[in-house]
Scaffold this active site. Structure first.
Site, short mmCIF file in Angstrom:
data_model
loop_
_atom_site.label_atom_id
_atom_site.label_comp_id
_atom_site.label_asym_id
_atom_site.label_seq_id
_atom_site.Cartn_x
_atom_site.Cartn_y
_atom_site.Cartn_z
N GLU A 151 -1.25 -1.45 -4.52
CA GLU A 151 -2.53 -0.75 -4.59
C GLU A 151 -2.44 0.40 -5.58
O GLU A 151 -1.46 1.12 -5.64
CB GLU A 151 -2.93 -0.22 -3.21
CG GLU A 151 -4.38 0.21 -3.15
CD GLU A 151 -4.86 0.43 -1.73
OE1 GLU A 151 -4.88 -0.54 -0.95
OE2 GLU A 151 -5.20 1.57 -1.40
N ASP A 162 -1.66 0.84 7.97
CA ASP A 162 -0.95 0.74 6.69
C ASP A 162 -0.38 -0.66 6.48
O ASP A 162 -0.36 -1.16 5.35
CB ASP A 162 0.17 1.78 6.63
CG ASP A 162 -0.32 3.16 7.02
OD1 ASP A 162 -0.72 3.92 6.13
OD2 ASP A 162 -0.33 3.46 8.23
N ASP A 196 0.89 -1.18 0.00
CA ASP A 196 0.00 0.00 0.00
C ASP A 196 0.92 1.22 0.00
O ASP A 196 1.46 1.59 1.04
CB ASP A 196 -0.89 -0.03 1.25
CG ASP A 196 -1.80 1.18 1.31
OD1 ASP A 196 -2.08 1.78 0.25
OD2 ASP A 196 -2.23 1.54 2.43
#
Lengths: 168, 168
Positions: free
Chosen positions: B76, B149, B15
């Protein structure tokens, strides 16, 4: 090994793009005179995945860094963009460029397009043709670098050569 | 050398962020069972120049790639952003991540945040807590990965493990 006299300073200027990244290597003598060492563009194929294109840009810059071992690098900064998506994509290429410069421990400067135009042409709203013309004049070239992206890369290097703030 | 059984496939999920990049390494057995190998975050210092921060992200991912030698990576994707400037900055970090993956010749997949949430939680509009909870459940962890995260990085890896389209 550098083939430039010790009194010369090499500056790599870059105009980043995902499809076309323009670059110019300018040598500046201690008396302020400048000469063009090399300029050109790194093109990436529109049909390739973004990761592949970023890698092509990165390896192109890596190759320039290794070949010329510049004393300083200047990269055009972008404050406005068409939209969030195109800014994100451009950021990918620009990130790869900053990374290549950082990995070679070369001092980095950033200038916006209006700053580059102001330094090279005298107005922040100069056209691409005006930039090309002034690059040609200042470097005593037979013609303006082509394509425009190459001239823009040279203009970024010229802009930085005028700032006098880069390490000596 | 990998310390995973030959029947396991390692997936690195990421991410991306300029300040905090979350990651998770998930091992998927041929019977579909998954286990968490490692997760965490790569943090960069807000006061550092962007080029330095991008390099920190790049070297963090490089280190993960070398340590785990994943069979696949998933990152992502971002389609919306607060503004052009923040999208450009995020693009820099994401470009460094895609570059590290490309340089290791690892197959890359990209999923939007709603795609990841849909795969892991069942709805594209899941909250961060819901993502953390489902990551914890599916990987039989004592608690949800922290910070969010890290859980998001694991969720990206889990999402890709479910797709079954990655090379075997």
């Amino acid at each position: 090994m550098r083939d430039t006299p010790p009194s010369e300073r090499l500056i790599l200027g870059i105009d980043p793009g995902t499809a076309v990244t323009g670059y110019g290597v300018v040598a500046r003598r201690s008396d302020g005179r400048v000469r063009l060492v090399e300029c050109g563009v790194i093109r990436t194929a529109a049909g390739e995945p973004l990761a592949r294109r970023i890698r092509d840009v990165f390896e192109g810059i890596q190759s320039l860094m290794e070949r010329h071992r510049p004393h300083a690098a200047a990269v055009e900064d972008v404050f406005q963009g068409k939209n969030v998506r195109s800014a994100l994509t451009l950021g990918h290429a620009r990130g790869a460029i900053l990374l290549a410069i950082s990995l070679h421990e070369v001092p980095l400067a950033e200038y916006t397009a209006p700053e580059v135009k102001k330094a090279v042409v005298g107005t922040g709203r100069a056209t691409k043709d005006q930039v090309g013309f002034m690059v040609q004049q200042q470097l005593r070239l037979a013609e303006a670098p082509s394509p425009h992206d190459a001239a823009d890369g040279v203009a970024v290097a010229l802009c930085h050569s005028m700032m006098g703030s880069w390490p000596r």
